[in-house]
Scaffold this motif. Structure first.
Motif, mmCIF file in Angstrom:
data_model
loop_
_atom_site.group_PDB
_atom_site.id
_atom_site.type_symbol
_atom_site.label_atom_id
_atom_site.label_comp_id
_atom_site.label_asym_id
_atom_site.label_seq_id
_atom_site.Cartn_x
_atom_site.Cartn_y
_atom_site.Cartn_z
ATOM 1 N N TYR A 124 -6.894 6.471 -3.864
ATOM 2 C CA TYR A 124 -6.562 5.582 -2.755
ATOM 3 C C TYR A 124 -7.835 4.988 -2.149
ATOM 4 C CZ TYR A 124 -4.237 3.500 1.193
ATOM 5 O OH TYR A 124 -3.761 2.579 2.092
ATOM 6 N N PHE A 125 -8.885 5.770 -2.113
ATOM 7 C CA PHE A 125 -10.187 5.266 -1.658
ATOM 8 C C PHE A 125 -10.632 4.089 -2.529
ATOM 9 C CE2 PHE A 125 -14.817 5.259 -2.158
ATOM 10 C CZ PHE A 125 -15.237 5.151 -0.835
ATOM 11 N N ASP A 126 -10.428 4.175 -3.831
ATOM 12 C CA ASP A 126 -10.793 3.079 -4.739
ATOM 13 C C ASP A 126 -9.992 1.817 -4.437
ATOM 14 O OD1 ASP A 126 -12.645 4.683 -5.996
ATOM 15 O OD2 ASP A 126 -11.308 5.247 -7.640
ATOM 16 N N ILE A 127 -8.703 1.981 -4.105
ATOM 17 C CA ILE A 127 -7.891 0.823 -3.723
ATOM 18 C C ILE A 127 -8.473 0.158 -2.480
ATOM 19 C CG2 ILE A 127 -5.645 0.134 -2.781
ATOM 20 C CD1 ILE A 127 -4.363 2.193 -4.608
ATOM 21 N N ILE A 128 -8.859 0.965 -1.512
ATOM 22 C CA ILE A 128 -9.447 0.434 -0.275
ATOM 23 C C ILE A 128 -10.713 -0.355 -0.580
ATOM 24 C CG2 ILE A 128 -10.624 1.093 1.862
ATOM 25 C CD1 ILE A 128 -8.735 3.548 1.889
ATOM 26 N N GLN A 129 -11.572 0.222 -1.405
ATOM 27 C CA GLN A 129 -12.822 -0.452 -1.746
ATOM 28 C C GLN A 129 -12.553 -1.773 -2.467
ATOM 29 O OE1 GLN A 129 -14.686 1.283 0.376
ATOM 30 N NE2 GLN A 129 -16.379 1.292 -1.066
ATOM 31 N N PHE A 130 -11.620 -1.755 -3.391
ATOM 32 C CA PHE A 130 -11.291 -2.958 -4.164
ATOM 33 C C PHE A 130 -10.694 -4.039 -3.267
ATOM 34 C CE2 PHE A 130 -8.373 -5.504 -6.757
ATOM 35 C CZ PHE A 130 -9.210 -5.900 -7.790
ATOM 36 N N ASP A 131 -9.654 -3.682 -2.517
ATOM 37 C CA ASP A 131 -8.981 -4.676 -1.688
ATOM 38 C C ASP A 131 -9.850 -5.107 -0.511
ATOM 39 O OD1 ASP A 131 -6.895 -4.548 -3.366
ATOM 40 O OD2 ASP A 131 -5.378 -4.078 -1.871
ATOM 41 N N GLY A 132 -10.719 -4.222 -0.062
ATOM 42 C CA GLY A 132 -11.622 -4.596 1.013
ATOM 43 C C GLY A 132 -12.590 -5.685 0.622
ATOM 44 N N LEU A 133 -12.756 -5.876 -0.666
ATOM 45 C CA LEU A 133 -13.637 -6.940 -1.160
ATOM 46 C C LEU A 133 -12.874 -8.188 -1.584
ATOM 47 C CD1 LEU A 133 -16.044 -4.805 -3.372
ATOM 48 C CD2 LEU A 133 -16.540 -5.794 -1.139
ATOM 49 N N ASN B 117 -8.137 -12.161 -0.124
ATOM 50 C CA ASN B 117 -8.466 -13.580 0.002
ATOM 51 C C ASN B 117 -8.069 -14.164 1.348
ATOM 52 O OD1 ASN B 117 -9.401 -13.576 -2.655
ATOM 53 N ND2 ASN B 117 -7.372 -13.965 -3.464
ATOM 54 N N LYS B 118 -6.881 -13.820 1.815
ATOM 55 C CA LYS B 118 -6.391 -14.418 3.042
ATOM 56 C C LYS B 118 -7.209 -13.987 4.257
ATOM 57 C CE LYS B 118 -2.905 -16.662 1.214
ATOM 58 N NZ LYS B 118 -1.504 -16.327 1.438
ATOM 59 N N LEU B 119 -7.976 -12.910 4.117
ATOM 60 C CA LEU B 119 -8.754 -12.408 5.247
ATOM 61 C C LEU B 119 -10.246 -12.664 5.084
ATOM 62 C CD1 LEU B 119 -7.034 -8.918 5.663
ATOM 63 C CD2 LEU B 119 -6.348 -11.094 6.646
ATOM 64 N N SER B 120 -10.609 -13.441 4.091
ATOM 65 C CA SER B 120 -12.016 -13.540 3.714
ATOM 66 C C SER B 120 -12.868 -14.309 4.715
ATOM 67 C CB SER B 120 -12.136 -14.196 2.331
ATOM 68 O OG SER B 120 -11.578 -15.504 2.363
ATOM 69 N N LYS B 121 -12.247 -15.123 5.580
ATOM 70 C CA LYS B 121 -13.029 -15.921 6.516
ATOM 71 C C LYS B 121 -13.147 -15.265 7.878
ATOM 72 C CE LYS B 121 -11.919 -20.307 4.259
ATOM 73 N NZ LYS B 121 -11.339 -21.670 4.400
ATOM 74 N N SER B 122 -12.966 -13.983 7.953
ATOM 75 C CA SER B 122 -13.057 -13.282 9.225
ATOM 76 C C SER B 122 -13.641 -11.901 8.987
ATOM 77 C CB SER B 122 -11.668 -13.163 9.860
ATOM 78 O OG SER B 122 -10.874 -12.296 9.083
ATOM 79 N N ASN B 123 -13.682 -11.111 10.050
ATOM 80 C CA ASN B 123 -14.189 -9.745 9.920
ATOM 81 C C ASN B 123 -13.081 -8.770 9.577
ATOM 82 O OD1 ASN B 123 -12.733 -9.705 12.255
ATOM 83 N ND2 ASN B 123 -14.295 -8.707 13.501
ATOM 84 N N LEU B 124 -11.900 -9.276 9.217
ATOM 85 C CA LEU B 124 -10.771 -8.400 8.989
ATOM 86 C C LEU B 124 -10.925 -7.540 7.739
ATOM 87 C CD1 LEU B 124 -7.818 -10.721 10.024
ATOM 88 C CD2 LEU B 124 -8.745 -8.778 11.268
ATOM 89 N N ARG B 125 -11.646 -8.032 6.755
ATOM 90 C CA ARG B 125 -11.858 -7.207 5.557
ATOM 91 C C ARG B 125 -12.656 -5.960 5.909
ATOM 92 N NH1 ARG B 125 -13.719 -10.826 0.543
ATOM 93 N NH2 ARG B 125 -15.363 -11.410 1.987
ATOM 94 N N TYR C 148 0.790 -1.227 0.000
ATOM 95 C CA TYR C 148 0.000 0.000 0.000
ATOM 96 C C TYR C 148 0.826 1.283 0.000
ATOM 97 C CZ TYR C 148 -3.786 -3.173 0.805
ATOM 98 O OH TYR C 148 -4.675 -4.205 0.656
ATOM 99 N N VAL C 149 2.082 1.210 0.414
ATOM 100 C CA VAL C 149 2.874 2.429 0.440
ATOM 101 C C VAL C 149 3.341 2.810 -0.960
ATOM 102 C CG1 VAL C 149 4.984 3.500 1.302
ATOM 103 C CG2 VAL C 149 3.593 2.103 2.828
ATOM 104 N N TYR C 150 3.868 1.844 -1.732
ATOM 105 C CA TYR C 150 4.487 2.200 -3.012
ATOM 106 C C TYR C 150 3.666 1.800 -4.237
ATOM 107 C CZ TYR C 150 5.995 -2.703 -3.290
ATOM 108 O OH TYR C 150 6.017 -4.078 -3.333
ATOM 109 N N THR C 151 2.533 1.146 -4.053
ATOM 110 C CA THR C 151 1.710 0.813 -5.207
ATOM 111 C C THR C 151 1.257 2.093 -5.921
ATOM 112 O OG1 THR C 151 -0.210 -0.503 -5.926
ATOM 113 C CG2 THR C 151 -0.492 0.819 -3.949
ATOM 114 N N PRO C 152 1.073 2.076 -7.237
ATOM 115 C CA PRO C 152 0.524 3.253 -7.911
ATOM 116 C C PRO C 152 -0.787 3.693 -7.249
ATOM 117 C CG PRO C 152 1.315 1.688 -9.530
ATOM 118 C CD PRO C 152 1.417 0.996 -8.199
ATOM 119 N N ASP C 153 -0.916 4.994 -7.010
ATOM 120 C CA ASP C 153 -2.052 5.589 -6.300
ATOM 121 C C ASP C 153 -2.045 5.248 -4.811
ATOM 122 O OD1 ASP C 153 -3.003 6.688 -8.695
ATOM 123 O OD2 ASP C 153 -4.193 4.912 -9.144
ATOM 124 N N GLY C 154 -0.888 4.809 -4.306
ATOM 125 C CA GLY C 154 -0.765 4.474 -2.895
ATOM 126 C C GLY C 154 -0.255 5.638 -2.070
#
Length: 338
Positions: free
Chosen positions: A68-77, A80-88, A37-43
């Motif tokens: 950056y808000f769009d990245i949050i929305q995308f990754d929040g959905l 994969n590794k966090l999909s079985k919990s409330n971490l997303r 998230y620090v160095y990704t484009p639009d990060g």
């Protein structure tokens, strides 16, 4: 300590992540998922540029924060590794709080300049709906918006941007980590210049993993052609130009340890000792990386006779990055990589 395990793409950094995961004083953040998230484009680095280094009226901060808000929305959905919990959900909440913390003014309005990057479709949309909005408003004497209103964000030389961002990054890491001496992260820094991201982490260090470019070329071209197509392997010349330019910005620092993936196999004990001395890991790992298994992921370039001429070009142009294999024979193994 925050310990970033980084590579240039298919360079074997996953092997070091597997090794590090076995030490008793190490917690692996985000279950080993890449944290870019620090160095990704639009990060974060792009946010820093648009809000702090070169802010331009209201436009730069609005676009940068929105991206950056769009990245949050995308990754929040998709995490994969966090999909079985409330971490997303927790990730989205913490990220939205961060956006609020760096935003000075937020209001509802239209973003007409955002249509400029949509080509003819954006121009037609803006012209047609802008014209319709003007006609309706003049005749009905009502303010009706055909061009949709959205949240606009303004921030100009944000106070304490670095401190706010560091707190946010560490907050995200602690979502998935135990309170251990070392937090290991997969790909938190760019391998060519990790120092530029260090200011957003607590006590940061980096292990940069390198791999013979001949095997990187073969891996991208034959093993992962669909997901590694961001590496140019259509011709050897394109790969050579890409690889040499990518490596031209490398820096040295006592907080950076550079190792070879091949050394983790052919010089296992010595390389493990280097990592332990550098990171201060304790408790020799009882699980994770096995050099006897991963040896099959070396010398892959010897398996493809049809690539001989291209491999020779790579050997000639990228000689300083070739690994000096002592055993020239191809190992008997299936064409499988880590």
């Amino acid at each position: 300590m925050v310990l970033g395990i980084c590579g240039y793409g298919y360079s074997g950094s996953g092997a070091v992540m597997d090794l590090i995961n076995g030490y008793s004083n190490v917690s692996v953040a985000w279950d080993g998922q890449e944290f870019i998230y620090v160095y990704t484009p639009d990060g974060i680095l792009d946010l820093e540029y648009d809000l702090m280094i070169c802010p331009r009226r209201f436009m730069s901060s609005d676009i940068s924060i929105r991206r950056y808000f769009d990245i949050i929305q995308f990754d929040g959905l998709k995490i994969n590794k966090l999909s079985k919990s409330n971490l997303r959900t927790d990730f989205r909440k913490r990220s939205m709080r961060y956006i609020e913390d760096i935003t000075q003014v937020k209001w509802r309005g239209s973003r007409p300049f955002s249509f400029r990057n949509k080509g003819i479709a954006g121009l037609l949309y803006f012209k047609i709906f802008g014209l319709a909005e003007g006609i309706v408003n003049r005749h009905l004497h009502k303010k009706i918006h055909f061009i949709p209103y959205t949240d606009l964000f303004f921030s100009y030389n944000t106070e304490n941007f670095e401190e706010i961002t560091k707190r946010y990054i560490m907050d995200l890491l602690e979502m998935t980590c135990e309170n251990n001496e070392i937090i290991a992260i997969n790909q938190p820094f760019p391998a060519d210049n990790p120092i530029q991201c260090f200011k957003y982490f607590e006590d940061p260090y980096a292990i940069i993993v390198d791999r013979d470019p001949r095997d990187v070329y073969i891996t991208a071209k034959y093993y992962y052609p669909n997901i590694a197509n961001w590496i140019p392997v259509d011709t050897a010349e394109h790969f050579i130009r890409y690889y040499s330019q990518m490596r031209s910005n490398e820096i040295e620092d006592n907080r950076i340890l550079k190792i070879r993936f091949e050394d983790l196999i052919y010089n296992y004990s010595t390389t493990v000792k280097k990592i332990e001395d550098f990171a201060g890991t304790t408790g020799f790992p009882s699980k994770g990386f096995d050099p006897h298994i991963s040896v099959k992921n070396t010398q892959l370039f010897r398996l493809y006779d049809n690539e001989r001429k291209n491999i020779e070009k790579i050997e000639s142009s990228l000689s300083q990055w070739l690994y000096p294999f002592k055993e020239p024979d191809v190992l008997q193994r299936t064409n499988e990589v880590f």
